[in-house]
Design a protein around this motif. Structure first.
Motif, PDB file in Angstrom:
ATOM      1  N   ILE A 165       0.861  -1.179   0.000  1.00  0.00           N
ATOM      2  CA  ILE A 165       0.000   0.000   0.000  1.00  0.00           C
ATOM      3  C   ILE A 165       0.897   1.228   0.000  1.00  0.00           C
ATOM      4  CG2 ILE A 165      -1.695   1.344   1.302  1.00  0.00           C
ATOM      5  CD1 ILE A 165      -2.749  -1.315   2.424  1.00  0.00           C
ATOM      6  N   LEU A 166       0.774   2.067  -1.040  1.00  0.00           N
ATOM      7  CA  LEU A 166       1.564   3.286  -1.145  1.00  0.00           C
ATOM      8  C   LEU A 166       0.841   4.491  -0.554  1.00  0.00           C
ATOM      9  CD1 LEU A 166       2.848   2.794  -4.795  1.00  0.00           C
ATOM     10  CD2 LEU A 166       4.045   2.262  -2.669  1.00  0.00           C
ATOM     11  N   ASN A 167      -0.459   4.534  -0.744  1.00  0.00           N
ATOM     12  CA  ASN A 167      -1.266   5.643  -0.237  1.00  0.00           C
ATOM     13  C   ASN A 167      -2.696   5.130  -0.078  1.00  0.00           C
ATOM     14  OD1 ASN A 167      -2.174   8.138   0.550  1.00  0.00           O
ATOM     15  ND2 ASN A 167      -1.348   9.231  -1.215  1.00  0.00           N
ATOM     16  N   ILE A 168      -3.383   5.678   0.903  1.00  0.00           N
ATOM     17  CA  ILE A 168      -4.742   5.205   1.163  1.00  0.00           C
ATOM     18  C   ILE A 168      -5.610   6.386   1.565  1.00  0.00           C
ATOM     19  CG2 ILE A 168      -4.214   4.625   3.556  1.00  0.00           C
ATOM     20  CD1 ILE A 168      -6.126   2.239   3.278  1.00  0.00           C
ATOM     21  N   SER A 169      -6.840   6.389   1.067  1.00  0.00           N
ATOM     22  CA  SER A 169      -7.810   7.420   1.412  1.00  0.00           C
ATOM     23  C   SER A 169      -9.146   6.721   1.640  1.00  0.00           C
ATOM     24  CB  SER A 169      -7.930   8.428   0.262  1.00  0.00           C
ATOM     25  OG  SER A 169      -8.992   9.312   0.496  1.00  0.00           O
ATOM     26  N   GLN A 170      -9.806   7.078   2.705  1.00  0.00           N
ATOM     27  CA  GLN A 170     -11.099   6.456   2.995  1.00  0.00           C
ATOM     28  C   GLN A 170     -12.081   7.501   3.474  1.00  0.00           C
ATOM     29  OE1 GLN A 170      -9.884   3.530   5.802  1.00  0.00           O
ATOM     30  NE2 GLN A 170      -9.722   4.949   7.491  1.00  0.00           N
ATOM     31  N   GLN A 171     -13.345   7.213   3.236  1.00  0.00           N
ATOM     32  CA  GLN A 171     -14.386   8.157   3.618  1.00  0.00           C
ATOM     33  C   GLN A 171     -15.678   7.394   3.887  1.00  0.00           C
ATOM     34  OE1 GLN A 171     -14.893  11.276   0.790  1.00  0.00           O
ATOM     35  NE2 GLN A 171     -16.398  12.350   2.004  1.00  0.00           N
ATOM     36  N   LEU A 172     -16.407   7.878   4.839  1.00  0.00           N
ATOM     37  CA  LEU A 172     -17.706   7.304   5.172  1.00  0.00           C
ATOM     38  C   LEU A 172     -18.770   8.239   4.608  1.00  0.00           C
ATOM     39  CD1 LEU A 172     -18.980   4.959   6.689  1.00  0.00           C
ATOM     40  CD2 LEU A 172     -19.050   6.403   8.709  1.00  0.00           C
ATOM     41  N   MET A 173     -19.647   7.700   3.759  1.00  0.00           N
ATOM     42  CA  MET A 173     -20.730   8.466   3.153  1.00  0.00           C
ATOM     43  C   MET A 173     -22.041   7.823   3.569  1.00  0.00           C
ATOM     44  SD  MET A 173     -18.953   8.994  -0.600  1.00  0.00           S
ATOM     45  CE  MET A 173     -20.497   9.225  -1.389  1.00  0.00           C
ATOM     46  N   ASP A 174     -22.702   8.436   4.577  1.00  0.00           N
ATOM     47  CA  ASP A 174     -23.899   7.844   5.188  1.00  0.00           C
ATOM     48  C   ASP A 174     -23.566   6.438   5.685  1.00  0.00           C
ATOM     49  OD1 ASP A 174     -25.491  10.113   4.894  1.00  0.00           O
ATOM     50  OD2 ASP A 174     -26.056   9.548   2.855  1.00  0.00           O
ATOM     51  N   ASP A 175     -24.219   5.424   5.133  1.00  0.00           N
ATOM     52  CA  ASP A 175     -23.971   4.049   5.567  1.00  0.00           C
ATOM     53  C   ASP A 175     -22.952   3.329   4.683  1.00  0.00           C
ATOM     54  OD1 ASP A 175     -25.768   4.324   7.611  1.00  0.00           O
ATOM     55  OD2 ASP A 175     -27.456   3.498   6.476  1.00  0.00           O
ATOM     56  N   TYR A 176     -22.336   4.050   3.744  1.00  0.00           N
ATOM     57  CA  TYR A 176     -21.414   3.419   2.803  1.00  0.00           C
ATOM     58  C   TYR A 176     -19.977   3.819   3.098  1.00  0.00           C
ATOM     59  CZ  TYR A 176     -25.412   1.867   0.174  1.00  0.00           C
ATOM     60  OH  TYR A 176     -26.569   1.258  -0.192  1.00  0.00           O
ATOM     61  N   PHE A 177     -19.106   2.830   3.019  1.00  0.00           N
ATOM     62  CA  PHE A 177     -17.677   3.021   3.222  1.00  0.00           C
ATOM     63  C   PHE A 177     -17.016   3.042   1.849  1.00  0.00           C
ATOM     64  CE2 PHE A 177     -13.420   1.236   3.630  1.00  0.00           C
ATOM     65  CZ  PHE A 177     -12.898   2.010   4.643  1.00  0.00           C
ATOM     66  N   THR A 178     -16.189   4.052   1.595  1.00  0.00           N
ATOM     67  CA  THR A 178     -15.448   4.131   0.335  1.00  0.00           C
ATOM     68  C   THR A 178     -13.961   4.256   0.656  1.00  0.00           C
ATOM     69  OG1 THR A 178     -15.597   6.539   0.184  1.00  0.00           O
ATOM     70  CG2 THR A 178     -17.354   5.266  -0.850  1.00  0.00           C
ATOM     71  N   MET A 179     -13.147   3.593  -0.155  1.00  0.00           N
ATOM     72  CA  MET A 179     -11.709   3.632   0.064  1.00  0.00           C
ATOM     73  C   MET A 179     -11.015   3.574  -1.297  1.00  0.00           C
ATOM     74  SD  MET A 179      -9.428   1.221   2.613  1.00  0.00           S
ATOM     75  CE  MET A 179     -10.165  -0.315   2.094  1.00  0.00           C
ATOM     76  N   ILE A 180      -9.991   4.411  -1.453  1.00  0.00           N
ATOM     77  CA  ILE A 180      -9.150   4.396  -2.641  1.00  0.00           C
ATOM     78  C   ILE A 180      -7.731   4.137  -2.165  1.00  0.00           C
ATOM     79  CG2 ILE A 180      -8.290   5.701  -4.613  1.00  0.00           C
ATOM     80  CD1 ILE A 180     -10.862   7.353  -4.498  1.00  0.00           C
ATOM     81  N   ILE A 181      -7.082   3.135  -2.745  1.00  0.00           N
ATOM     82  CA  ILE A 181      -5.745   2.743  -2.331  1.00  0.00           C
ATOM     83  C   ILE A 181      -4.825   2.727  -3.548  1.00  0.00           C
ATOM     84  CG2 ILE A 181      -4.367   0.991  -1.150  1.00  0.00           C
ATOM     85  CD1 ILE A 181      -6.973  -0.200  -0.091  1.00  0.00           C
ATOM     86  N   LEU A 182      -3.691   3.406  -3.447  1.00  0.00           N
ATOM     87  CA  LEU A 182      -2.654   3.315  -4.466  1.00  0.00           C
ATOM     88  C   LEU A 182      -1.748   2.161  -4.053  1.00  0.00           C
ATOM     89  CD1 LEU A 182      -1.262   4.390  -6.997  1.00  0.00           C
ATOM     90  CD2 LEU A 182       0.033   5.935  -5.519  1.00  0.00           C
ATOM     91  N   ILE A 183      -1.633   1.157  -4.912  1.00  0.00           N
ATOM     92  CA  ILE A 183      -0.882  -0.048  -4.563  1.00  0.00           C
ATOM     93  C   ILE A 183       0.262  -0.283  -5.541  1.00  0.00           C
ATOM     94  CG2 ILE A 183      -2.787  -1.205  -3.387  1.00  0.00           C
ATOM     95  CD1 ILE A 183      -3.344  -2.761  -5.939  1.00  0.00           C
ATOM     96  N   ASP A 184       1.283  -0.992  -5.062  1.00  0.00           N
ATOM     97  CA  ASP A 184       2.420  -1.403  -5.887  1.00  0.00           C
ATOM     98  C   ASP A 184       2.368  -2.918  -6.000  1.00  0.00           C
ATOM     99  OD1 ASP A 184       4.786  -1.875  -7.172  1.00  0.00           O
ATOM    100  OD2 ASP A 184       6.073  -1.074  -5.581  1.00  0.00           O
ATOM    101  N   THR A 185       2.138  -3.413  -7.204  1.00  0.00           N
ATOM    102  CA  THR A 185       2.014  -4.849  -7.425  1.00  0.00           C
ATOM    103  C   THR A 185       3.314  -5.461  -7.951  1.00  0.00           C
ATOM    104  OG1 THR A 185       1.148  -4.431  -9.633  1.00  0.00           O
ATOM    105  CG2 THR A 185      -0.468  -4.704  -7.869  1.00  0.00           C
ATOM    106  N   GLY A 186       4.402  -4.729  -7.840  1.00  0.00           N
ATOM    107  CA  GLY A 186       5.688  -5.184  -8.374  1.00  0.00           C
ATOM    108  C   GLY A 186       6.170  -6.508  -7.808  1.00  0.00           C
ATOM    109  N   LYS A 187       5.889  -6.801  -6.546  1.00  0.00           N
ATOM    110  CA  LYS A 187       6.356  -8.045  -5.921  1.00  0.00           C
ATOM    111  C   LYS A 187       5.289  -9.137  -5.868  1.00  0.00           C
ATOM    112  CE  LYS A 187       9.820  -5.758  -3.112  1.00  0.00           C
ATOM    113  NZ  LYS A 187      10.322  -5.485  -1.764  1.00  0.00           N
ATOM    114  N   CYS A 188       4.147  -8.857  -6.443  1.00  0.00           N
ATOM    115  CA  CYS A 188       3.048  -9.825  -6.450  1.00  0.00           C
ATOM    116  C   CYS A 188       3.361 -10.946  -7.451  1.00  0.00           C
ATOM    117  CB  CYS A 188       1.737  -9.134  -6.832  1.00  0.00           C
ATOM    118  SG  CYS A 188       0.330 -10.243  -6.883  1.00  0.00           S
ATOM    119  N   PRO A 189       3.325 -12.210  -7.009  1.00  0.00           N
ATOM    120  CA  PRO A 189       3.649 -13.308  -7.926  1.00  0.00           C
ATOM    121  C   PRO A 189       2.554 -13.594  -8.962  1.00  0.00           C
ATOM    122  CG  PRO A 189       3.125 -14.168  -5.739  1.00  0.00           C
ATOM    123  CD  PRO A 189       3.111 -12.671  -5.638  1.00  0.00           C
ATOM    124  N   GLN A 190       1.332 -13.156  -8.706  1.00  0.00           N
ATOM    125  CA  GLN A 190       0.233 -13.407  -9.637  1.00  0.00           C
ATOM    126  C   GLN A 190       0.196 -12.353 -10.738  1.00  0.00           C
ATOM    127  OE1 GLN A 190      -0.333 -13.395  -6.271  1.00  0.00           O
ATOM    128  NE2 GLN A 190      -0.709 -15.564  -5.922  1.00  0.00           N
TER     129      GLN A 190
END
Length: 141
Positions: A82-107
């Protein structure tokens, strides 16, 4: 025709990169060797090479305890950083945006899309992964 004005001496940090002390710009340009790349150019090149392994993950769902834990655990299991993460609660809904680095992911990317789709169904979340360059192009005004 206006006379050409002489420029002042460069700052001390620039003088350190020169082989000879700078007395004025014209002679400095002729005898000194300037760095081949500025820091901004190096960062730009690094970001271009890293951008291929960067993606944006969006998570949306009904708010409940443990969403961040579940998603971060899933990412850790697949060696995604996880490089950066932002989250927000909008009424009953949870929203999250994550900047990820998949460079070491084997898949592969396709396998991870399937993993996120399956995990989204299991966790009752909408989890989507987009390439960072595509995400930026779509949201550019």
């Amino acid at each position: 025709m206006r006379p050409v004005s002489r420029r002042p001496n460069p700052p001390a940090r620039v003088q350190k990169t020169l082989r000879k002390p700078v007395s004025n710009y014209p002679s400095a340009f002729q005898t000194a060797s300037w760095p081949k790349q500025t820091n901004r150019q190096k960062e730009s090149k690094m970001s271009q090479t890293q951008a291929s392994s960067h993606s944006v993950l969006t998570v949306i769902g009904k708010d409940r305890i443990g969403i961040v834990y579940d998603v971060s655990k899933l990412l850790a299991e697949h060696r995604i950083n996880i490089l950066n993460i932002s989250q927000q609660l909008m009424d009953d809904y949870f929203t999250m945006i994550i900047l990820i680095d998949t460079g070491k992911c084997p898949q592969s990317r396709e396998e991870m899309l399937a993993v996120f789709a399956e995990a989204g169904k299991r966790l009752a979340l909408d989890i989507r992964m987009q390439n960072e360059e595509l995400f930026n192009a779509m949201h550019r005004i």
